[in-house]
Motif scaffolding. Structure first.
Motif, PDB file in Angstrom:
ATOM      1  N   LYS A 103      45.175  44.615  29.777  1.00 55.88           N
ATOM      2  CA  LYS A 103      46.278  43.775  29.571  1.00 55.88           C
ATOM      3  C   LYS A 103      47.136  43.458  30.841  1.00 55.88           C
ATOM      4  CE  LYS A 103      49.824  42.584  26.279  1.00 55.88           C
ATOM      5  NZ  LYS A 103      49.253  41.090  25.993  1.00 55.88           N
ATOM      6  N   THR A 104      47.324  44.497  31.751  1.00 55.01           N
ATOM      7  CA  THR A 104      47.920  44.106  32.818  1.00 55.01           C
ATOM      8  C   THR A 104      47.150  43.082  33.733  1.00 55.01           C
ATOM      9  OG1 THR A 104      48.783  46.548  33.084  1.00 55.01           O
ATOM     10  CG2 THR A 104      48.622  45.191  35.192  1.00 55.01           C
ATOM     11  N   VAL A 105      45.880  43.366  33.885  1.00 52.16           N
ATOM     12  CA  VAL A 105      45.099  42.140  34.663  1.00 52.16           C
ATOM     13  C   VAL A 105      45.295  40.926  33.939  1.00 52.16           C
ATOM     14  CG1 VAL A 105      42.820  41.726  35.207  1.00 52.16           C
ATOM     15  CG2 VAL A 105      43.406  44.027  35.446  1.00 52.16           C
ATOM     16  N   GLN A 106      45.102  40.761  32.611  1.00 56.12           N
ATOM     17  CA  GLN A 106      45.334  39.515  31.960  1.00 56.12           C
ATOM     18  C   GLN A 106      46.593  38.861  32.277  1.00 56.12           C
ATOM     19  OE1 GLN A 106      46.354  39.837  27.669  1.00 56.12           O
ATOM     20  NE2 GLN A 106      44.983  38.170  27.086  1.00 56.12           N
ATOM     21  N   GLN A 107      47.694  39.589  32.445  1.00 53.46           N
ATOM     22  CA  GLN A 107      48.980  38.954  32.605  1.00 53.46           C
ATOM     23  C   GLN A 107      49.217  38.626  34.181  1.00 53.46           C
ATOM     24  OE1 GLN A 107      51.236  38.356  30.106  1.00 53.46           O
ATOM     25  NE2 GLN A 107      49.233  38.848  29.149  1.00 53.46           N
ATOM     26  N   ALA A 108      48.484  39.699  35.081  1.00 52.50           N
ATOM     27  CA  ALA A 108      48.542  39.305  36.232  1.00 52.50           C
ATOM     28  C   ALA A 108      47.881  37.944  36.658  1.00 52.50           C
ATOM     29  CB  ALA A 108      47.842  40.443  37.276  1.00 52.50           C
ATOM     30  N   PHE A 109      46.509  37.683  35.908  1.00 63.29           N
ATOM     31  CA  PHE A 109      45.874  36.360  36.338  1.00 63.29           C
ATOM     32  C   PHE A 109      47.021  35.193  35.779  1.00 63.29           C
ATOM     33  CE2 PHE A 109      43.322  33.086  34.631  1.00 63.29           C
ATOM     34  CZ  PHE A 109      42.275  32.876  35.678  1.00 63.29           C
ATOM     35  N   LEU A 110      47.478  35.315  34.613  1.00 65.38           N
ATOM     36  CA  LEU A 110      48.321  34.464  33.949  1.00 65.38           C
ATOM     37  C   LEU A 110      49.701  34.163  34.999  1.00 65.38           C
ATOM     38  CD1 LEU A 110      48.298  35.299  30.117  1.00 65.38           C
ATOM     39  CD2 LEU A 110      46.973  33.384  31.167  1.00 65.38           C
ATOM     40  N   LEU A 111      50.130  35.227  35.759  1.00 68.54           N
ATOM     41  CA  LEU A 111      51.188  35.230  36.548  1.00 68.54           C
ATOM     42  C   LEU A 111      50.779  34.279  37.725  1.00 68.54           C
ATOM     43  CD1 LEU A 111      54.065  35.736  37.378  1.00 68.54           C
ATOM     44  CD2 LEU A 111      53.413  37.873  38.442  1.00 68.54           C
ATOM     45  N   ALA A 112      49.430  34.570  38.284  1.00 67.53           N
ATOM     46  CA  ALA A 112      48.915  33.986  39.384  1.00 67.53           C
ATOM     47  C   ALA A 112      48.813  32.437  39.081  1.00 67.53           C
ATOM     48  CB  ALA A 112      47.556  34.445  39.905  1.00 67.53           C
ATOM     49  N   PHE A 113      48.178  32.228  37.896  1.00 69.08           N
ATOM     50  CA  PHE A 113      47.963  30.536  37.400  1.00 69.08           C
ATOM     51  C   PHE A 113      49.444  30.000  37.293  1.00 69.08           C
ATOM     52  CE2 PHE A 113      48.214  27.738  33.708  1.00 69.08           C
ATOM     53  CZ  PHE A 113      47.428  26.803  34.160  1.00 69.08           C
ATOM     54  N   ASN A 114      50.427  30.424  36.929  1.00 64.50           N
ATOM     55  CA  ASN A 114      51.730  29.827  36.492  1.00 64.50           C
ATOM     56  C   ASN A 114      52.321  29.883  38.028  1.00 64.50           C
ATOM     57  OD1 ASN A 114      52.522  29.359  33.646  1.00 64.50           O
ATOM     58  ND2 ASN A 114      51.580  31.235  33.755  1.00 64.50           N
ATOM     59  N   MET A 115      52.159  30.603  38.992  1.00 69.35           N
ATOM     60  CA  MET A 115      52.520  30.468  40.471  1.00 69.35           C
ATOM     61  C   MET A 115      51.461  29.670  41.145  1.00 69.35           C
ATOM     62  SD  MET A 115      54.096  34.399  40.642  1.00 69.35           S
ATOM     63  CE  MET A 115      54.613  34.200  42.507  1.00 69.35           C
ATOM     64  N   ALA A 116      51.006  28.693  40.686  1.00 63.32           N
ATOM     65  CA  ALA A 116      50.063  27.716  41.305  1.00 63.32           C
ATOM     66  C   ALA A 116      48.786  28.463  41.881  1.00 63.32           C
ATOM     67  CB  ALA A 116      50.958  27.017  42.432  1.00 63.32           C
ATOM     68  N   GLY A 117      48.364  29.235  41.298  1.00 65.52           N
ATOM     69  CA  GLY A 117      46.869  29.927  41.903  1.00 65.52           C
ATOM     70  C   GLY A 117      47.108  30.665  43.045  1.00 65.52           C
ATOM     71  N   VAL A 118      48.236  31.519  43.378  1.00 64.14           N
ATOM     72  CA  VAL A 118      48.399  32.528  44.598  1.00 64.14           C
ATOM     73  C   VAL A 118      47.318  33.295  44.552  1.00 64.14           C
ATOM     74  CG1 VAL A 118      50.707  31.966  44.707  1.00 64.14           C
ATOM     75  CG2 VAL A 118      49.759  33.829  43.400  1.00 64.14           C
ATOM     76  N   ARG A 119      46.825  33.785  45.856  1.00 61.90           N
ATOM     77  CA  ARG A 119      45.960  34.790  46.091  1.00 61.90           C
ATOM     78  C   ARG A 119      46.195  36.323  45.179  1.00 61.90           C
ATOM     79  NH1 ARG A 119      46.298  36.393  50.749  1.00 61.90           N
ATOM     80  NH2 ARG A 119      44.079  36.964  51.187  1.00 61.90           N
ATOM     81  N   ILE A 120      45.227  36.925  44.988  1.00 58.72           N
ATOM     82  CA  ILE A 120      45.206  38.137  44.319  1.00 58.72           C
ATOM     83  C   ILE A 120      46.056  39.063  45.205  1.00 58.72           C
ATOM     84  CG2 ILE A 120      42.976  38.970  45.014  1.00 58.72           C
ATOM     85  CD1 ILE A 120      44.664  39.914  41.912  1.00 58.72           C
ATOM     86  N   GLU A 121      46.084  39.029  46.497  1.00 62.90           N
ATOM     87  CA  GLU A 121      46.743  40.089  47.026  1.00 62.90           C
ATOM     88  C   GLU A 121      48.237  39.805  47.141  1.00 62.90           C
ATOM     89  OE1 GLU A 121      47.118  41.726  51.842  1.00 62.90           O
ATOM     90  OE2 GLU A 121      45.499  40.132  51.472  1.00 62.90           O
ATOM     91  N   ASP A 122      48.521  38.605  47.076  1.00 59.13           N
ATOM     92  CA  ASP A 122      49.901  38.223  46.942  1.00 59.13           C
ATOM     93  C   ASP A 122      50.455  38.553  45.453  1.00 59.13           C
ATOM     94  OD1 ASP A 122      50.201  36.974  49.403  1.00 59.13           O
ATOM     95  OD2 ASP A 122      49.923  35.022  48.751  1.00 59.13           O
ATOM     96  N   ILE A 123      49.604  38.529  44.452  1.00 55.46           N
ATOM     97  CA  ILE A 123      49.949  38.948  43.033  1.00 55.46           C
ATOM     98  C   ILE A 123      50.158  40.465  42.929  1.00 55.46           C
ATOM     99  CG2 ILE A 123      49.277  39.307  40.578  1.00 55.46           C
ATOM    100  CD1 ILE A 123      50.504  36.574  41.179  1.00 55.46           C
ATOM    101  N   LEU A 124      49.330  41.345  43.664  1.00 53.56           N
ATOM    102  CA  LEU A 124      49.198  42.565  43.835  1.00 53.56           C
ATOM    103  C   LEU A 124      50.619  43.033  44.446  1.00 53.56           C
ATOM    104  CD1 LEU A 124      45.543  43.578  44.171  1.00 53.56           C
ATOM    105  CD2 LEU A 124      47.158  43.422  41.774  1.00 53.56           C
ATOM    106  N   THR A 125      50.903  42.260  45.372  1.00 56.47           N
ATOM    107  CA  THR A 125      51.940  43.034  46.442  1.00 56.47           C
ATOM    108  C   THR A 125      53.487  42.182  45.911  1.00 56.47           C
ATOM    109  OG1 THR A 125      51.522  41.326  47.904  1.00 56.47           O
ATOM    110  CG2 THR A 125      50.442  43.630  48.039  1.00 56.47           C
TER     111      THR A 125
END
Length: 216
Positions: A103-125
């Motif tokens: 569920k954490t991964v699911q929400q992280a992906f949705l957060l990246a989507f809502n932030m214009a598709g930022v890179r995974i490294e940016d989301i994780l940090t």
């Protein structure tokens, strides 16, 4: 390094790297590590650059350049497919246990989507200290450029979810270990690589559960 250790080659001098070494390395990447030919190409391209640098700096001569005779693996350009609106809705609708990694991964992906598709490294940090009342502001890890996003109702809902499961992590998405912040360190790079692999693994599972045929 892992290739040379596996084959007990030790430290290699430029003149010790021949066509057989390159072909063995290519087979190691594609056959043993199961990497795509495009990824193998990227690895070998770095070695080719080192040879060119060494020739320019007169460490070796043009006669030592072995890439004229070596055929690089094909760098196949894969067209990325976007999720359509219905697929995105199905992705978001799949229910998982609160606080679970998937569920954490699911929400992280949705957060990246809502932030214009930022890179995974940016989301994780992303850190909680980057959040003000109405915006998320941070510097991109890859370029150092500043990013600023208005906190929409969708982003607010995701942030509230992460707040509800947080265990004191400095990171919004509680996947990375705290304290690994030196972006130039091998520990940091390894941690980002490992956690990205975990994210991709669970994204595939979520895609399967949501009956999405595209690679997410």
């Amino acid at each position: 390094k892992s290739f040379t250790e596996k084959n007990k080659l030790g430290y290699l001098d430029f003149k010790q790297i021949n066509l057989y070494t390159l072909k063995d390395f290519e087979n190691y990447l594609i056959g043993f590590k199961k990497l795509e030919s495009s990824t193998a190409y990227t690895n070998l391209k770095k070695i080719r650059k080192l040879f060119n640098d060494a020739i320019r700096e007169k460490i070796i001569t043009r006669a030592d350049y072995i890439f004229d005779d070596y055929k690089m693996p094909k760098a196949v350009s894969k067209k990325k497919e976007r999720l359509d609106v219905d697929e995105l809705k199905e992705f978001a609708k799949v229910e998982y246990e609160k606080g679970s990694l998937i569920k954490t991964v699911q929400q992280a992906f949705l957060l990246a989507f809502n932030m214009a598709g930022v890179r995974i490294e940016d989301i994780l940090t992303l850190k909680w200290t980057y959040v003000s009342k109405e915006r998320i502001e941070y510097s991109m890890n890859k370029t150092g450029a500043g990013n600023s996003f208005k906190i929409t109702p969708q982003i607010r809902e995701i942030l509230n979810y992460f707040k509800s499961i947080t265990t004191g992590s400095i990171y919004i998405v509680p996947i990375l270990k705290d304290g690994i912040e030196d972006e130039t360190s091998e520990v940091y790079k390894k941690e980002i690589g490992n956690k990205t692999a975990v994210v991709n693994k669970y994204l595939k599972k979520i895609g399967d559960d949501a009956c999405i045929d595209k690679k997410i």
